[in-house]
Design a protein around this motif. Structure first.
Motif: not given
Length: 321
Positions: A106-111, A138-144, A146-150, A303-311
């Protein structure tokens, strides 16, 4: 060249995996996830249009395919799989692709992918499948969040993930099979979202797949975390123009895995070589906090905060190179 003690440790690890595999298969044979039947999915073709209307049509087709797979799982008597598929088919879920056969892909989009300026492609490791999909999402939702609407997160479960303790988890056979599909997805995202920043987030065995797909990728960054190695000796061996990051949580058991590659007679090449957080690998190392192997996308974690910053294209907090 790996020294002899490390080679002996790796051989012991492999033998333990083989013993576990030999015991587990006879016991669980009829319940293997790959044995659950599912109908062939609707042929959708490559992703070519990310307008809101085109995506909604594609999501609707995949939702119908997921529901059909759920009915097949229920008829087969696999209530766990059926329940997981019901959750995946819920209104608002957004699957670009779905195939319930052979364990499931599967390939799912969150956001919102349409108009997204920052896109993370999440590549999971061993022990992940349709039956354990909820934690990955759940991890994908948490990351999204952090990233916000964009920002959008694309959760790519495009291969038959090996069991965490199995011969397949210490060789690169599954990664070799999976890499072309991942590369195709990233190429398509680069083509249909030309202004977006693309990042590959590669967890555990997923980092072996990303390494296989790295050469010439349009991704702006590749992040290897909780990695057992990649099969490559160093960043230059990946032959990529992407910025390569690596991180490992302080409580991650993967640190105890021997970072060597050994040719085992009559089996395969076992192990994945250089530790991505080692200086000689050449990646830029980010602070992944003190969590365990499954904690990298935990809400509130470093880790989540820094992954979001890199993205997002920002420098992570605590980067060392």
């Amino acid at each position: 060249m790996a020294d002899r003690p490390l080679r002996r440790r790796l051989r012991r690890t492999l033998l333990a995996s083989l013993v576990t595999f030999a015991v587990a298969v006879p016991v669980s044979g009829a319940a293997r996830p790959a044995a659950v039947p599912a109908p062939a999915p609707t042929a959708l073709g490559p992703l070519r249009d990310t307008s809101a209307a085109a995506l909604e049509e594609r999501y609707g087709v995949s939702r119908a395919d997921i529901r059909a797979a759920g009915r097949a799982a229920s008829g087969h008597g696999d209530l766990k799989r059926a329940a997981s598929l019901r959750a995946m088919a819920a209104p608002g879920r957004q699957f670009l692709t779905f195939d319930g056969r052979d364990g499931g892909r599967s390939t799912e989009v969150v956001g919102e992918l349409s108009g997204a300026r920052r896109v993370a492609v999440l590549v999971p490791g061993a022990g992940v499948g349709l039956d354990a999909y909820g934690r990955l999402r759940r991890g994908a939702v948490a990351l999204q969040r952090e990233l916000g609407e964009a920002g959008a997160v694309v959760v790519w479960l495009g291969y038959r993930s090996p069991a965490t303790v199995s011969p397949a988890a210490v060789t690169d056979g599954r990664a070799a099979e999976a890499a072309p599909g991942l590369r195709q997805l990233v190429d398509r995202l680069g083509a249909v979202l030309p202004g977006a920043r693309l990042t590959l987030l590669c967890h555990s065995y997923g980092s072996v797949i990303c390494a296989r797909a790295a050469s010439g990728t349009p991704a702006d960054a590749i992040v290897l975390y909780g990695s057992p190695g990649t099969g490559a000796e160093d960043v230059s061996s990946l032959r990529t123009g992407a910025r390569v990051w690596a991180g490992r949580g302080g409580g991650d058991w993967i640190a105890r895995v021997p970072h060597v590659r050994v040719r085992m007679p009559f089996v395969a090449t076992v192990g994945f070589g250089t530790d991505p957080v080692a200086e000689r690998f050449g990646a830029e190392v980010f602070d992944a906090g003190d969590g365990g192997h499954s904690d990298y996308l935990r809400p509130g974690s470093r880790s989540l905060a820094n992954l979001a910053r890199i993205v997002a294209g920002a420098e992570p907090l605590g980067a060392s190179r």
